[in-house]
Design a protein around this motif. Structure first.
Motif, PDB file in Angstrom:
ATOM      1  N   GLN A   1       0.845  -1.193   0.000  1.00 44.08           N
ATOM      2  CA  GLN A   1       0.000   0.000   0.000  1.00 44.08           C
ATOM      3  C   GLN A   1       0.880   1.242   0.000  1.00 44.08           C
ATOM      4  O   GLN A   1       1.956   1.264   0.585  1.00 44.08           O
ATOM      5  CB  GLN A   1      -0.892   0.030   1.226  1.00 44.08           C
ATOM      6  N   ARG A   2       0.387   2.277  -0.639  1.00 45.85           N
ATOM      7  CA  ARG A   2       1.145   3.518  -0.654  1.00 45.85           C
ATOM      8  C   ARG A   2       0.915   4.281   0.643  1.00 45.85           C
ATOM      9  O   ARG A   2      -0.017   3.998   1.387  1.00 45.85           O
ATOM     10  CB  ARG A   2       0.798   4.354  -1.873  1.00 45.85           C
ATOM     11  N   GLU A   3       1.762   5.243   0.901  1.00 40.81           N
ATOM     12  CA  GLU A   3       1.634   6.103   2.065  1.00 40.81           C
ATOM     13  C   GLU A   3       0.800   7.321   1.695  1.00 40.81           C
ATOM     14  O   GLU A   3       0.784   7.754   0.544  1.00 40.81           O
ATOM     15  CB  GLU A   3       3.020   6.566   2.543  1.00 40.81           C
ATOM     16  N   GLY A   4       0.133   7.902   2.659  1.00 39.07           N
ATOM     17  CA  GLY A   4      -0.599   9.139   2.433  1.00 39.07           C
ATOM     18  C   GLY A   4       0.365  10.295   2.222  1.00 39.07           C
ATOM     19  O   GLY A   4       1.527  10.238   2.640  1.00 39.07           O
ATOM     20  N   ASN A   5      -0.098  11.344   1.601  1.00 39.84           N
ATOM     21  CA  ASN A   5       0.722  12.521   1.352  1.00 39.84           C
ATOM     22  C   ASN A   5       1.040  13.191   2.689  1.00 39.84           C
ATOM     23  O   ASN A   5       0.136  13.541   3.446  1.00 39.84           O
ATOM     24  CB  ASN A   5      -0.028  13.493   0.434  1.00 39.84           C
TER      25      ASN A   5
ATOM     26  N   TYR B   1      -2.673   9.778   6.482  1.00 38.25           N
ATOM     27  CA  TYR B   1      -3.849   8.918   6.336  1.00 38.25           C
ATOM     28  C   TYR B   1      -4.213   8.779   4.863  1.00 38.25           C
ATOM     29  O   TYR B   1      -3.871   9.618   4.033  1.00 38.25           O
ATOM     30  CB  TYR B   1      -5.046   9.477   7.112  1.00 38.25           C
ATOM     31  N   LEU B   2      -4.893   7.698   4.568  1.00 37.64           N
ATOM     32  CA  LEU B   2      -5.554   7.445   3.283  1.00 37.64           C
ATOM     33  C   LEU B   2      -6.962   6.961   3.623  1.00 37.64           C
ATOM     34  O   LEU B   2      -7.138   6.168   4.546  1.00 37.64           O
ATOM     35  CB  LEU B   2      -4.867   6.318   2.518  1.00 37.64           C
ATOM     36  N   VAL B   3      -7.946   7.416   2.885  1.00 31.88           N
ATOM     37  CA  VAL B   3      -9.312   6.951   3.110  1.00 31.88           C
ATOM     38  C   VAL B   3     -10.039   6.932   1.765  1.00 31.88           C
ATOM     39  O   VAL B   3      -9.806   7.800   0.921  1.00 31.88           O
ATOM     40  CB  VAL B   3     -10.051   7.835   4.147  1.00 31.88           C
ATOM     41  N   SER B   4     -10.859   5.918   1.550  1.00 30.02           N
ATOM     42  CA  SER B   4     -11.610   5.856   0.300  1.00 30.02           C
ATOM     43  C   SER B   4     -12.938   5.147   0.504  1.00 30.02           C
ATOM     44  O   SER B   4     -13.101   4.366   1.442  1.00 30.02           O
ATOM     45  CB  SER B   4     -10.814   5.136  -0.795  1.00 30.02           C
TER      46      SER B   4
ATOM     47  N   LYS C   1      -6.244   3.781   5.909  1.00 35.88           N
ATOM     48  CA  LYS C   1      -4.907   3.486   6.405  1.00 35.88           C
ATOM     49  C   LYS C   1      -4.379   4.729   7.111  1.00 35.88           C
ATOM     50  O   LYS C   1      -4.446   5.832   6.567  1.00 35.88           O
ATOM     51  CB  LYS C   1      -3.970   3.115   5.261  1.00 35.88           C
ATOM     52  N   VAL C   2      -3.874   4.542   8.320  1.00 38.14           N
ATOM     53  CA  VAL C   2      -3.209   5.600   9.063  1.00 38.14           C
ATOM     54  C   VAL C   2      -1.804   5.100   9.369  1.00 38.14           C
ATOM     55  O   VAL C   2      -1.642   3.994   9.881  1.00 38.14           O
ATOM     56  CB  VAL C   2      -3.950   5.942  10.378  1.00 38.14           C
ATOM     57  N   SER C   3      -0.796   5.903   9.013  1.00 41.23           N
ATOM     58  CA  SER C   3       0.605   5.534   9.226  1.00 41.23           C
ATOM     59  C   SER C   3       1.262   6.556  10.139  1.00 41.23           C
ATOM     60  O   SER C   3       1.100   7.763   9.939  1.00 41.23           O
ATOM     61  CB  SER C   3       1.373   5.499   7.906  1.00 41.23           C
TER      62      SER C   3
ATOM     63  N   SER D   1       7.782   2.186  12.843  1.00 38.96           N
ATOM     64  CA  SER D   1       6.523   2.785  12.375  1.00 38.96           C
ATOM     65  C   SER D   1       5.363   1.862  12.713  1.00 38.96           C
ATOM     66  O   SER D   1       5.540   0.666  12.942  1.00 38.96           O
ATOM     67  CB  SER D   1       6.572   3.045  10.867  1.00 38.96           C
ATOM     68  N   ILE D   2       4.186   2.453  12.733  1.00 40.87           N
ATOM     69  CA  ILE D   2       2.970   1.678  12.978  1.00 40.87           C
ATOM     70  C   ILE D   2       1.941   2.058  11.925  1.00 40.87           C
ATOM     71  O   ILE D   2       1.814   3.229  11.564  1.00 40.87           O
ATOM     72  CB  ILE D   2       2.423   1.890  14.410  1.00 40.87           C
ATOM     73  N   ASP D   3       1.239   1.065  11.387  1.00 43.82           N
ATOM     74  CA  ASP D   3       0.170   1.273  10.404  1.00 43.82           C
ATOM     75  C   ASP D   3      -1.115   0.674  10.953  1.00 43.82           C
ATOM     76  O   ASP D   3      -1.120  -0.455  11.457  1.00 43.82           O
ATOM     77  CB  ASP D   3       0.488   0.590   9.075  1.00 43.82           C
ATOM     78  N   LEU D   4      -2.203   1.409  10.847  1.00 47.63           N
ATOM     79  CA  LEU D   4      -3.540   0.926  11.173  1.00 47.63           C
ATOM     80  C   LEU D   4      -4.311   0.867   9.864  1.00 47.63           C
ATOM     81  O   LEU D   4      -4.359   1.867   9.134  1.00 47.63           O
ATOM     82  CB  LEU D   4      -4.235   1.860  12.151  1.00 47.63           C
TER      83      LEU D   4
END
Length: 174
Positions: free
Chosen positions: A34-38, A67-70, A97-99, A107-110
């Motif tokens: 998965q990509r990271e949020g901006n 974050y990423l949200v869709s 996704k929250v990084s 790092s932690i990803d949710l």
């Protein structure tokens, strides 16, 4: 598919000669990255395709957090009603996704992925009595599912320590 393509940075398919990390895989392995949020600004995109509408947004939540949200929504049920087709598929997909970078090595990803699906039949205007009977004797399908998880990654001298916890649930009713 349930995974929004806007979340994907890379996909790797191994059909043989798997890396040792995949243990005893029998036929093939898909690796999704998965990509990271901006991390600098809020951005997003809206898409309209032949079967759905989708919205994706990402950006910073703090100096070390993105974050990423869709969400995606099918409009096939509406379209098939206009065309007087008997099937009525209706679905929603959600992904988030929250990084957070704790430090340079940790790092932690949710993450969360979910879907809601409804499938039913309707009787077309010019249906014969036999077709009406067939359509009304079929089951309606209502289902929803989700997967949520957290991953803690720590780079060490000779590799990466990766600790993941997740929960998934699938509900299917006929």
């Amino acid at each position: 598919g349930i995974i929004n393509i806007s979340f994907i940075e890379d996909i790797k398919l191994s059909t043989s000669a798997f890396n040792a990390q995949f243990d005893n895989s029998l036929s093939g392995v898909f690796q999704f990255k998965q990509r990271e949020g901006n991390s600098e600004k809020l951005q997003g995109n809206l898409r309209l395709s032949a079967s759905e509408f989708a919205a994706t947004f990402d950006g910073p939540l703090g100096p070390k957090t993105t974050y990423l949200v869709s969400a995606r929504r099918s409009y096939l049920s509406f379209l098939f009603t206009l065309l007087d087709l008997p099937i009525r598929p209706d679905y929603w997909d959600f992904q988030t996704k929250v990084s957070h970078k704790i430090n340079d090595k940790t790092s932690i990803d949710l993450i969360g992925v979910g879907a809601i699906d409804f499938f039913k039949f309707a009787v077309p205007k010019d249906a014969s009595p036999e077709n009406v009977y067939i359509l009304r004797s079929n089951s309606f399908i209502d289902q929803w599912n989700y997967t949520a998880g957290a991953t803690l990654k720590r780079r060490v001298e000779n590799g990466v320590i990766n600790l993941s916890l997740s929960r998934n649930h699938f509900n299917n009713q006929l």
